[in-house]
Scaffold this motif. Structure first.
Motif, PDB file in Angstrom:
ATOM      1  N   SER A  55      56.883 -19.857  30.114  1.00  8.40           N
ATOM      2  CA  SER A  55      57.367 -18.614  30.712  1.00  8.40           C
ATOM      3  C   SER A  55      57.514 -17.499  29.681  1.00  8.40           C
ATOM      4  O   SER A  55      57.532 -16.328  30.030  1.00  8.40           O
ATOM      5  CB  SER A  55      58.687 -18.840  31.445  1.00  8.40           C
ATOM      6  OG  SER A  55      59.701 -19.185  30.550  1.00  8.40           O
ATOM      7  N   GLU A  57      55.247 -17.127  27.200  1.00  6.38           N
ATOM      8  CA  GLU A  57      53.872 -16.725  26.925  1.00  6.38           C
ATOM      9  C   GLU A  57      53.240 -15.975  28.095  1.00  6.38           C
ATOM     10  O   GLU A  57      52.397 -15.117  27.888  1.00  6.38           O
ATOM     11  CB  GLU A  57      53.035 -17.970  26.601  1.00  6.38           C
ATOM     12  CG  GLU A  57      53.511 -18.689  25.360  1.00  6.38           C
ATOM     13  CD  GLU A  57      52.910 -20.071  25.224  1.00  6.38           C
ATOM     14  OE1 GLU A  57      51.961 -20.402  25.968  1.00  6.38           O
ATOM     15  OE2 GLU A  57      53.395 -20.830  24.377  1.00  6.38           O
ATOM     16  N   ASN A  58      53.628 -16.317  29.310  1.00  8.19           N
ATOM     17  CA  ASN A  58      53.041 -15.716  30.497  1.00  8.19           C
ATOM     18  C   ASN A  58      54.143 -15.480  31.521  1.00  8.19           C
ATOM     19  O   ASN A  58      54.191 -16.150  32.553  1.00  8.19           O
ATOM     20  CB  ASN A  58      51.962 -16.657  31.050  1.00  8.19           C
ATOM     21  CG  ASN A  58      51.053 -15.957  32.020  1.00  8.19           C
ATOM     22  OD1 ASN A  58      51.371 -14.876  32.507  1.00  8.19           O
ATOM     23  ND2 ASN A  58      49.929 -16.572  32.322  1.00  8.19           N
ATOM     24  N   GLU A  61      53.281 -14.600  35.479  1.00  2.06           N
ATOM     25  CA  GLU A  61      52.684 -15.712  36.225  1.00  2.06           C
ATOM     26  C   GLU A  61      53.665 -16.863  36.411  1.00  2.06           C
ATOM     27  O   GLU A  61      53.729 -17.455  37.479  1.00  2.06           O
ATOM     28  CB  GLU A  61      51.417 -16.215  35.525  1.00  2.06           C
ATOM     29  CG  GLU A  61      50.238 -15.306  35.684  1.00  2.06           C
ATOM     30  CD  GLU A  61      49.754 -15.231  37.121  1.00  2.06           C
ATOM     31  OE1 GLU A  61      49.665 -16.264  37.810  1.00  2.06           O
ATOM     32  OE2 GLU A  61      49.448 -14.110  37.559  1.00  2.06           O
ATOM     33  N   THR A  62      54.442 -17.195  35.386  1.00  2.00           N
ATOM     34  CA  THR A  62      55.342 -18.336  35.470  1.00  2.00           C
ATOM     35  C   THR A  62      56.646 -17.987  36.167  1.00  2.00           C
ATOM     36  O   THR A  62      57.028 -18.617  37.147  1.00  2.00           O
ATOM     37  CB  THR A  62      55.627 -18.887  34.059  1.00  2.00           C
ATOM     38  OG1 THR A  62      54.390 -19.225  33.442  1.00  2.00           O
ATOM     39  CG2 THR A  62      56.500 -20.128  34.133  1.00  2.00           C
ATOM     40  N   TYR A 112      59.540 -10.839  29.333  1.00  2.00           N
ATOM     41  CA  TYR A 112      60.186 -12.108  29.664  1.00  2.00           C
ATOM     42  C   TYR A 112      61.516 -11.860  30.364  1.00  2.00           C
ATOM     43  O   TYR A 112      61.795 -12.422  31.420  1.00  2.00           O
ATOM     44  CB  TYR A 112      60.405 -12.964  28.407  1.00  2.00           C
ATOM     45  CG  TYR A 112      61.287 -14.156  28.694  1.00  2.00           C
ATOM     46  CD1 TYR A 112      60.755 -15.276  29.332  1.00  2.00           C
ATOM     47  CD2 TYR A 112      62.642 -14.141  28.398  1.00  2.00           C
ATOM     48  CE1 TYR A 112      61.559 -16.356  29.643  1.00  2.00           C
ATOM     49  CE2 TYR A 112      63.450 -15.213  28.711  1.00  2.00           C
ATOM     50  CZ  TYR A 112      62.904 -16.319  29.328  1.00  2.00           C
ATOM     51  OH  TYR A 112      63.708 -17.375  29.658  1.00  2.00           O
ATOM     52  N   SER A 115      61.102 -10.495  33.817  1.00  2.00           N
ATOM     53  CA  SER A 115      60.566 -11.485  34.755  1.00  2.00           C
ATOM     54  C   SER A 115      61.646 -12.470  35.197  1.00  2.00           C
ATOM     55  O   SER A 115      61.630 -12.947  36.333  1.00  2.00           O
ATOM     56  CB  SER A 115      59.376 -12.228  34.145  1.00  2.00           C
ATOM     57  OG  SER A 115      59.786 -13.114  33.113  1.00  2.00           O
TER      58      SER A 115
END
Length: 140
Positions: A55, A57-58, A61-62, A112, A115
């Motif tokens: 999560s 790193e991406n 999406e995660t 991060y 998100s």
């Protein structure tokens, strides 16, 4: 008990070292079709949605898409409880010495953190829209 996750990135890893009596299902939470098939087969009552290294790193999406798909699979498969493990990063950083609370302002200075805030908003919207609030116990 079952665990649904990506393949562990190292050998050894915590899962293998703990030697738990669990069934490991290798899959990506962004794959709603496989999530639904797994939920239909194992019929979980409770789902834990933890923080994972990917999560960082991406995060979109995660933390956003992946969380949304887990909640949707839970809804479609009548899961009784979801434990969404969040992060203090979802809240506006005030440099306080105490922990953040659900009624503190959301914020995030990086993708991060933002998100994780989005994942918390998704959790709240799914609770309000699809799950019976009269039967829910909310702990703060």
């Amino acid at each position: 008990m079952q665990r649904y996750s990506l393949e562990a990135p190292t050998t050894p890893n915590h899962i293998s070292l703990l030697d738990l009596d669990i069934t490991s299902i290798i899959g990506d939470i962004r794959d709603l079709e496989k999530l639904n098939k797994t939920f239909e087969e194992y019929k979980p009552d409770i789902v834990f949605q933890p923080l994972v290294r990917l999560s960082y790193e991406n995060p979109i999406e995660t933390n956003v898409i992946g969380t949304l798909k887990v909640f949707e699979a839970c809804r479609q498969n009548n899961v009784k409880a979801i434990v969404n493990i969040t992060s203090d990063k979802a809240y506006e950083n005030k440099e306080w010495i105490w922990g953040y609370r659900e009624n503190d302002p959301m914020g995030g200075y990086d993708p991060y953190s933002s998100s994780k805030g989005c994942a918390d908003l998704l959790a709240n919207s799914y609770r309000n829209s699809y799950f019976n609030k009269k039967k829910l116990i909310i702990l703060y």
